[in-house]
Design a protein around this motif. Structure first.
Motif, PDB file in Angstrom:
ATOM      1  N   LEU A 298       0.846  -1.185   0.000  1.00 37.78           N
ATOM      2  CA  LEU A 298       0.000   0.000   0.000  1.00 37.78           C
ATOM      3  C   LEU A 298       0.886   1.241   0.000  1.00 37.78           C
ATOM      4  O   LEU A 298       1.993   1.229   0.550  1.00 37.78           O
ATOM      5  CB  LEU A 298      -0.919  -0.005   1.221  1.00 37.78           C
ATOM      6  CG  LEU A 298      -1.981  -1.108   1.225  1.00 37.78           C
ATOM      7  CD1 LEU A 298      -2.662  -1.183   2.587  1.00 37.78           C
ATOM      8  CD2 LEU A 298      -3.015  -0.875   0.121  1.00 37.78           C
ATOM      9  N   GLU A 299       0.387   2.309  -0.604  1.00 37.68           N
ATOM     10  CA  GLU A 299       1.169   3.537  -0.708  1.00 37.68           C
ATOM     11  C   GLU A 299       1.621   4.035   0.663  1.00 37.68           C
ATOM     12  O   GLU A 299       2.755   4.509   0.820  1.00 37.68           O
ATOM     13  CB  GLU A 299       0.348   4.611  -1.415  1.00 37.68           C
ATOM     14  CG  GLU A 299       1.107   5.916  -1.642  1.00 37.68           C
ATOM     15  CD  GLU A 299       0.243   6.973  -2.292  1.00 37.68           C
ATOM     16  OE1 GLU A 299       0.678   7.520  -3.315  1.00 37.68           O
ATOM     17  OE2 GLU A 299      -0.872   7.236  -1.769  1.00 37.68           O
ATOM     18  N   LYS A 300       0.788   3.901   1.665  1.00 33.03           N
ATOM     19  CA  LYS A 300       1.122   4.414   2.997  1.00 33.03           C
ATOM     20  C   LYS A 300       2.296   3.663   3.630  1.00 33.03           C
ATOM     21  O   LYS A 300       2.957   4.184   4.534  1.00 33.03           O
ATOM     22  CB  LYS A 300      -0.105   4.346   3.925  1.00 33.03           C
ATOM     23  CG  LYS A 300      -0.580   2.952   4.271  1.00 33.03           C
ATOM     24  CD  LYS A 300      -1.827   2.994   5.138  1.00 33.03           C
ATOM     25  CE  LYS A 300      -2.336   1.612   5.502  1.00 33.03           C
ATOM     26  NZ  LYS A 300      -1.398   0.863   6.368  1.00 33.03           N
ATOM     27  N   ASP A 301       2.570   2.447   3.147  1.00 35.24           N
ATOM     28  CA  ASP A 301       3.676   1.647   3.690  1.00 35.24           C
ATOM     29  C   ASP A 301       4.922   1.694   2.816  1.00 35.24           C
ATOM     30  O   ASP A 301       5.948   1.101   3.170  1.00 35.24           O
ATOM     31  CB  ASP A 301       3.236   0.177   3.827  1.00 35.24           C
ATOM     32  CG  ASP A 301       2.049   0.013   4.762  1.00 35.24           C
ATOM     33  OD1 ASP A 301       1.977   0.765   5.753  1.00 35.24           O
ATOM     34  OD2 ASP A 301       1.206  -0.864   4.497  1.00 35.24           O
ATOM     35  N   LEU A 302       4.842   2.379   1.680  1.00 36.44           N
ATOM     36  CA  LEU A 302       5.903   2.310   0.674  1.00 36.44           C
ATOM     37  C   LEU A 302       7.254   2.775   1.210  1.00 36.44           C
ATOM     38  O   LEU A 302       8.271   2.072   1.062  1.00 36.44           O
ATOM     39  CB  LEU A 302       5.511   3.137  -0.559  1.00 36.44           C
ATOM     40  CG  LEU A 302       6.514   3.147  -1.715  1.00 36.44           C
ATOM     41  CD1 LEU A 302       6.684   1.756  -2.308  1.00 36.44           C
ATOM     42  CD2 LEU A 302       6.061   4.132  -2.804  1.00 36.44           C
ATOM     43  N   ASP A 303       7.294   3.936   1.825  1.00 34.03           N
ATOM     44  CA  ASP A 303       8.583   4.491   2.256  1.00 34.03           C
ATOM     45  C   ASP A 303       9.231   3.623   3.334  1.00 34.03           C
ATOM     46  O   ASP A 303      10.450   3.407   3.318  1.00 34.03           O
ATOM     47  CB  ASP A 303       8.394   5.930   2.762  1.00 34.03           C
ATOM     48  CG  ASP A 303       8.021   6.890   1.639  1.00 34.03           C
ATOM     49  OD1 ASP A 303       8.341   6.585   0.477  1.00 34.03           O
ATOM     50  OD2 ASP A 303       7.410   7.935   1.927  1.00 34.03           O
ATOM     51  N   ARG A 304       8.414   3.125   4.275  1.00 31.66           N
ATOM     52  CA  ARG A 304       8.973   2.294   5.335  1.00 31.66           C
ATOM     53  C   ARG A 304       9.513   0.969   4.777  1.00 31.66           C
ATOM     54  O   ARG A 304      10.611   0.526   5.115  1.00 31.66           O
ATOM     55  CB  ARG A 304       7.917   2.014   6.403  1.00 31.66           C
ATOM     56  CG  ARG A 304       8.497   1.294   7.628  1.00 31.66           C
ATOM     57  CD  ARG A 304       7.474   0.873   8.654  1.00 31.66           C
ATOM     58  NE  ARG A 304       6.634  -0.215   8.208  1.00 31.66           N
ATOM     59  CZ  ARG A 304       5.393  -0.074   7.750  1.00 31.66           C
ATOM     60  NH1 ARG A 304       4.848   1.144   7.699  1.00 31.66           N
ATOM     61  NH2 ARG A 304       4.686  -1.111   7.369  1.00 31.66           N
ATOM     62  N   LEU A 305       8.734   0.341   3.898  1.00 33.15           N
ATOM     63  CA  LEU A 305       9.172  -0.924   3.315  1.00 33.15           C
ATOM     64  C   LEU A 305      10.391  -0.733   2.413  1.00 33.15           C
ATOM     65  O   LEU A 305      11.284  -1.588   2.369  1.00 33.15           O
ATOM     66  CB  LEU A 305       8.023  -1.556   2.522  1.00 33.15           C
ATOM     67  CG  LEU A 305       6.928  -2.196   3.369  1.00 33.15           C
ATOM     68  CD1 LEU A 305       5.712  -2.539   2.525  1.00 33.15           C
ATOM     69  CD2 LEU A 305       7.455  -3.441   4.081  1.00 33.15           C
ATOM     70  N   LYS A 306      10.438   0.385   1.720  1.00 34.26           N
ATOM     71  CA  LYS A 306      11.612   0.672   0.889  1.00 34.26           C
ATOM     72  C   LYS A 306      12.874   0.671   1.739  1.00 34.26           C
ATOM     73  O   LYS A 306      13.905   0.096   1.345  1.00 34.26           O
ATOM     74  CB  LYS A 306      11.445   2.035   0.197  1.00 34.26           C
ATOM     75  CG  LYS A 306      12.642   2.429  -0.665  1.00 34.26           C
ATOM     76  CD  LYS A 306      12.498   3.850  -1.195  1.00 34.26           C
ATOM     77  CE  LYS A 306      13.753   4.271  -1.952  1.00 34.26           C
ATOM     78  NZ  LYS A 306      13.710   5.691  -2.367  1.00 34.26           N
ATOM     79  N   GLU A 307      12.829   1.290   2.907  1.00 38.94           N
ATOM     80  CA  GLU A 307      14.001   1.327   3.796  1.00 38.94           C
ATOM     81  C   GLU A 307      14.403  -0.073   4.240  1.00 38.94           C
ATOM     82  O   GLU A 307      15.593  -0.391   4.332  1.00 38.94           O
ATOM     83  CB  GLU A 307      13.698   2.200   5.014  1.00 38.94           C
ATOM     84  CG  GLU A 307      13.620   3.691   4.706  1.00 38.94           C
ATOM     85  CD  GLU A 307      13.385   4.519   5.956  1.00 38.94           C
ATOM     86  OE1 GLU A 307      13.357   3.937   7.070  1.00 38.94           O
ATOM     87  OE2 GLU A 307      13.211   5.750   5.828  1.00 38.94           O
ATOM     88  N   ILE A 308      13.434  -0.930   4.478  1.00 42.05           N
ATOM     89  CA  ILE A 308      13.726  -2.311   4.890  1.00 42.05           C
ATOM     90  C   ILE A 308      14.413  -3.063   3.751  1.00 42.05           C
ATOM     91  O   ILE A 308      15.445  -3.724   3.954  1.00 42.05           O
ATOM     92  CB  ILE A 308      12.423  -3.031   5.301  1.00 42.05           C
ATOM     93  CG1 ILE A 308      11.867  -2.414   6.586  1.00 42.05           C
ATOM     94  CG2 ILE A 308      12.673  -4.526   5.493  1.00 42.05           C
ATOM     95  CD1 ILE A 308      10.481  -2.922   6.965  1.00 42.05           C
ATOM     96  N   PHE A 309      13.883  -2.950   2.551  1.00 39.19           N
ATOM     97  CA  PHE A 309      14.448  -3.688   1.416  1.00 39.19           C
ATOM     98  C   PHE A 309      15.797  -3.133   0.976  1.00 39.19           C
ATOM     99  O   PHE A 309      16.653  -3.879   0.487  1.00 39.19           O
ATOM    100  CB  PHE A 309      13.455  -3.701   0.250  1.00 39.19           C
ATOM    101  CG  PHE A 309      12.319  -4.661   0.430  1.00 39.19           C
ATOM    102  CD1 PHE A 309      12.522  -6.027   0.316  1.00 39.19           C
ATOM    103  CD2 PHE A 309      11.041  -4.206   0.728  1.00 39.19           C
ATOM    104  CE1 PHE A 309      11.486  -6.923   0.493  1.00 39.19           C
ATOM    105  CE2 PHE A 309       9.994  -5.091   0.913  1.00 39.19           C
ATOM    106  CZ  PHE A 309      10.218  -6.461   0.794  1.00 39.19           C
ATOM    107  N   GLU A 310      15.990  -1.832   1.165  1.00 40.96           N
ATOM    108  CA  GLU A 310      17.264  -1.220   0.778  1.00 40.96           C
ATOM    109  C   GLU A 310      18.453  -1.770   1.565  1.00 40.96           C
ATOM    110  O   GLU A 310      19.592  -1.680   1.113  1.00 40.96           O
ATOM    111  CB  GLU A 310      17.197   0.305   0.950  1.00 40.96           C
ATOM    112  CG  GLU A 310      16.521   1.018  -0.200  1.00 40.96           C
ATOM    113  CD  GLU A 310      16.443   2.517   0.022  1.00 40.96           C
ATOM    114  OE1 GLU A 310      16.446   3.248  -0.986  1.00 40.96           O
ATOM    115  OE2 GLU A 310      16.358   2.952   1.190  1.00 40.96           O
ATOM    116  N   LYS A 311      18.190  -2.345   2.719  1.00 37.46           N
ATOM    117  CA  LYS A 311      19.275  -2.914   3.516  1.00 37.46           C
ATOM    118  C   LYS A 311      19.823  -4.196   2.896  1.00 37.46           C
ATOM    119  O   LYS A 311      20.945  -4.616   3.193  1.00 37.46           O
ATOM    120  CB  LYS A 311      18.776  -3.196   4.939  1.00 37.46           C
ATOM    121  CG  LYS A 311      18.429  -1.934   5.724  1.00 37.46           C
ATOM    122  CD  LYS A 311      17.810  -2.269   7.073  1.00 37.46           C
ATOM    123  CE  LYS A 311      17.418  -1.003   7.828  1.00 37.46           C
ATOM    124  NZ  LYS A 311      16.748  -1.315   9.119  1.00 37.46           N
TER     125      LYS A 311
END
Length: 324
Positions: A298-311
Motif C-alpha cells: 500500500l502507498e502508505k507503507d511504501l517508504d517504510r518498506l523501501k528502507e527495509i528492502f534497501e538494507k
C-alpha cells in the motif's frame, strides 16, 4: 507540414511502465494479437520512458549506419539492425511514406530488457511519439489498441493506476478501486535476459504441459481480482497476485525444453517477503519474465518498506499514476 525543416519536428513524450498483478502470458492468436489470458496491472509513476522522435535525412542515417534506415537510440546507445527493424515495424504503423526516416532517442529510468517492464513504457512511448510526429491525432483508446502489436503489455500503459486488458473483448480499460498502491522492484540482476518474453511465451504456449491449466485458472483469477479490487480487499489482492505469478512461472518448468526465469536470488527474495509478512508487514511478491522480484504494498507503507528492502537489495520504489 515542412518536413524538410527537420529540427522543428522534434516531438517529446513520456510513458510509464506497468507491472501486472494478473499476468499476460501466452498468445491465443499472435497475428490478431489476442492474448491467451486477460491481465490486470499497475501503472507506475517512477518507472518511465522519455522519448524524442524526429525526421532525419538519408545522409544522416548513412553516416551513422552505412544504410538508409531509422536511427534508434536507447540510453544514448545506437541500436543494432535487429532492434532498428523491431522499432521500424512500430513506426510503420503510422508512416504512410515508407521513404521517410526517423530518429528515436529513448531513455529508460529502469534497466532495459531485464524483466522490469521497460518494454511496456518504451513501446507505448514509441506509439505516442509516432502519433504526434505523423500528426494522427488518435485517442488514448485507439493508441492502446495499436500498441498491442508493438508489445502486448504496452497497451496497459495508456491507463492507470489500475488497468485491465480483456482477452475476450480486446478492451483495455481502467479498473475501479479505492486502494492506493505502491510497488518496490528488487533489482537482483539487471542484465538482458537470455530468453525474451516473446520467445518464452511461444515455447510455453506450444509445449508446456501446464499451459492449458494456467489459462483456465487465469480466467478465474481475472474475475476474482476485479472483485477484490472493487471490495478494496488488499489482503486478497496480494494473495492472488502471488498465486497468479507462481502459476505463470510453473509453465516454463514443464515446457520443452524446460527453463526458468527465476534464480536462487529470486527465491531468496520471495522468502524474505514471506518472512516480513509473518512479522506483520503487508507486502506480496510478483515476478515477470526475468529474475527480479516486485513487491506489492500500500502507498502508505511504501517508504517504510523501501528502507527495509534497501538494507538487502538495490531497489526502485514507485507510487502509481493516474492516466486516462
Amino acid at each position: 507540414m515542412d518536413r524538410k525543416n527537420l529540427e522543428k519536428n522534434i516531438k517529446k513524450v513520456k510513458s510509464y511502465a506497468n507491472i501486472a498483478i494478473i499476468k499476460y502470458w501466452g498468445k491465443k492468436d499472435a497475428e490478431k494479437m489476442i492474448p491467451a489470458t486477460s491481465s490486470i496491472s499497475l501503472t507506475l509513476k517512477d518507472m518511465y520512458t522519455e522519448t524524442e522522435i524526429s525526421f532525419i535525412s538519408d545522409e544522416e542515417a548513412i553516416e551513422k549506419t552505412g544504410e538508409v534506415t531509422d536511427l534508434i537510440y536507447i540510453n544514448g546507445e545506437l541500436q543494432d539492425k535487429e532492434q532498428r527493424q523491431k522499432i521500424g515495424k512500430v513506426i510503420d504503423l503510422f508512416r504512410g511514406d515508407r521513404s521517410e526516416r526517423v530518429k528515436v532517442d529513448t531513455t529508460n529510468s529502469m534497466p532495459t530488457e531485464a524483466g522490469l517492464s521497460s518494454s511496456s513504457s518504451g513501446l507505448s512511448a514509441a506509439i505516442m511519439a509516432c502519433n504526434e510526429l505523423f500528426e494522427k491525432n488518435l485517442s488514448r483508446n485507439e493508441l492502446a489498441q495499436i500498441s498491442k502489436f508493438a508489445s502486448g503489455s504496452s497497451c496497459r500503459s495508456f491507463f492507470g493506476p489500475v488497468t485491465a486488458w480483456d482477452k475476450d473483448t480486446g478492451e483495455v480499460y481502467k479498473v475501479k478501486t479505492d486502494l492506493k498502491f505502491g510497488m518496490i522492484m528488487l533489482v537482483l540482476n539487471d542484465a538482458k535476459k537470455v530468453i525474451s518474453s516473446r520467445k518464452g511465451m511461444e515455447i510455453c504456449t506450444k509445449t508446456s504441459k501446464t499451459f492449458e491449466n494456467w489459462v483456465k485458472q487465469s480466467e478465474i483469477d481475472f474475475v476474482e481480482m476485479k472483485k477484490y479490487l472493487a471490495e478494496n480487499d488488499f489482503e486478497k489482492v496480494g494473495k492472488l497476485t502471488e498465486e497468479n505469478a507462481l502459476r505463470m512461472h510453473e509453465t516454463p518448468l514443464t515446457a520443452t525444453p524446460s527453463f526458468s526465469y527465476l534464480s536462487d536470488k529470486s527465491h531468496e527474495a520471495m522468502n524474505f517477503v514471506r518472512k516480513l509478512r509473518e512479522n506483520g508487514e503487508k507486502c506480496y511478491f510478483t515476478m515477470d519474465a526475468g529474475p527480479n522480484v516486485k513487491v506489492l504494498c500500500l502507498e502508505k507503507d511504501l517508504d517504510r518498506l523501501k528502507e527495509i528492502f534497501e538494507k538487502k537489495y538495490r531497489v526502485i520504489a514507485s507510487r502509481v499514476v493516474e492516466l486516462g
